[in-house]
Scaffold this active site. Structure first.
Site, mmCIF file in Angstrom:
data_model
loop_
_atom_site.group_PDB
_atom_site.id
_atom_site.type_symbol
_atom_site.label_atom_id
_atom_site.label_comp_id
_atom_site.label_asym_id
_atom_site.label_seq_id
_atom_site.Cartn_x
_atom_site.Cartn_y
_atom_site.Cartn_z
ATOM 1 C CE LYS A 159 7.038 -0.391 -6.298
ATOM 2 N NZ LYS A 159 6.315 0.819 -5.362
ATOM 3 C CB SER B 186 5.509 2.473 -2.695
ATOM 4 O OG SER B 186 6.693 1.695 -2.331
#
EC number: 3.4.21.89
Length: 267
Positions: free
Chosen positions: A155, A82
């Site tokens: 993230k 990701s």
């Protein structure tokens, strides 16, 4: 007159030191070792002393490692794509635990955080057997092995508390507080800022986060319908990733891309 008795002069005592100076002995503060018949410490005494010193060193190292992990730095393992190309599967990253406890979180920081709820599938850790599991748990607890990210995510922070984050503008960019940001420094080549539209105001105590590999990242956008609205509580943040340390060819620093958010005003 009678002769006087001859005067006798005392003979000087021999000086025990070759330079004529008497040297005071310095005590070591330790009891004398038991000597064997040849005047040397016994083998049993030497063995016990070595074992004691080794135990002190090992315990001190473990305590120091635990303190570092708890207060300063912790290692994490990257299990998913990701965050390509910034982070790839198998990377080991170092995370500063000073954020947010001592230092503030900034837009652009890469943060590791605990699952806010429903972001990850139930995690089943690998079974190494009773002894192996105990060893892995112990080494992870003191920071000698990277944290398994079964309950953690990583993230990039795009929105801070109070920020108005939208996508996409006429040029296909993300806007923060009305300013379009150019995410080229970290966005994976070939990716667009977002294929999904969103328009959110970040609540107090929360963060809005996105992955650098936008086409393969289940980030805040994917959880807008969750009870938490896709936001990450600041209290869930473990720290900020500041370096990749393994594998060695990928070792690098992760600096905040401050220029990307330089023109963004406070909310």
């Amino acid at each position: 007159m009678t002769e006087s008795d001859p005067v006798t002069h005392p003979q000087p005592m021999p000086d025990p030191s070759p330079d004529g100076i008497h040297h005071a002995g310095l005590g070591t503060g330790r009891p004398a070792a038991h000597a064997s018949g040849n005047g040397r410490p016994g083998a049993a005494s030497r063995g016990l002393g070595l074992l004691r010193e080794t135990a002190i060193i090992v315990v001190s190292a473990l305590v120091l490692s635990w303190l570092i992990k708890t207060l300063l730095v912790q290692a994490f393992y990257i299990p998913s794509p990701s965050m390509y190309d910034t982070l790839v599967e198998g990377d080991r990253v170092m995370v500063s635990r000073l954020v947010p406890r001592v230092l503030d979180i900034h837009r652009g920081d890469i943060v590791v955080f605990k699952d806010p709820g429903g972001w990850l599938d139930p995690y089943v850790p690998p079974d190494h057997g009773p002894i192996g599991n105990a060893v892995v748990t112990g080494l992870t607890a003191v920071g000698l092995m990277p944290q398994d990210t079964g309950e953690h995510l990583i993230k990039r922070v795009i929105g801070l508390p109070g920020d108005h984050v939208t996508c996409c503008d006429a040029d296909g960019q993300v806007d923060v507080n009305g300013v379009a940001i150019t995410e080229t420094p970290y966005l994976r080549p070939g990716q667009v800022p977002s294929k999904a539209s969103f328009d959110v105001v970040v609540p107090d105590g929360m963060l809005f986060v996105l992955g650098d590999n936008r086409g393969d990242s289940a980030d805040s956008r994917a959880h807008l319908g969750n009870p938490g609205g896709g936001f990450v509580p600041v209290d869930n943040v473990v720290g900020t990733a500041f370096a990749t340390v393994w594998p060695f060819p990928r070792a690098t620093w992760h600096r905040n891309p401050g220029d990307v958010f330089e023109q963004v005003p406070a909310p």
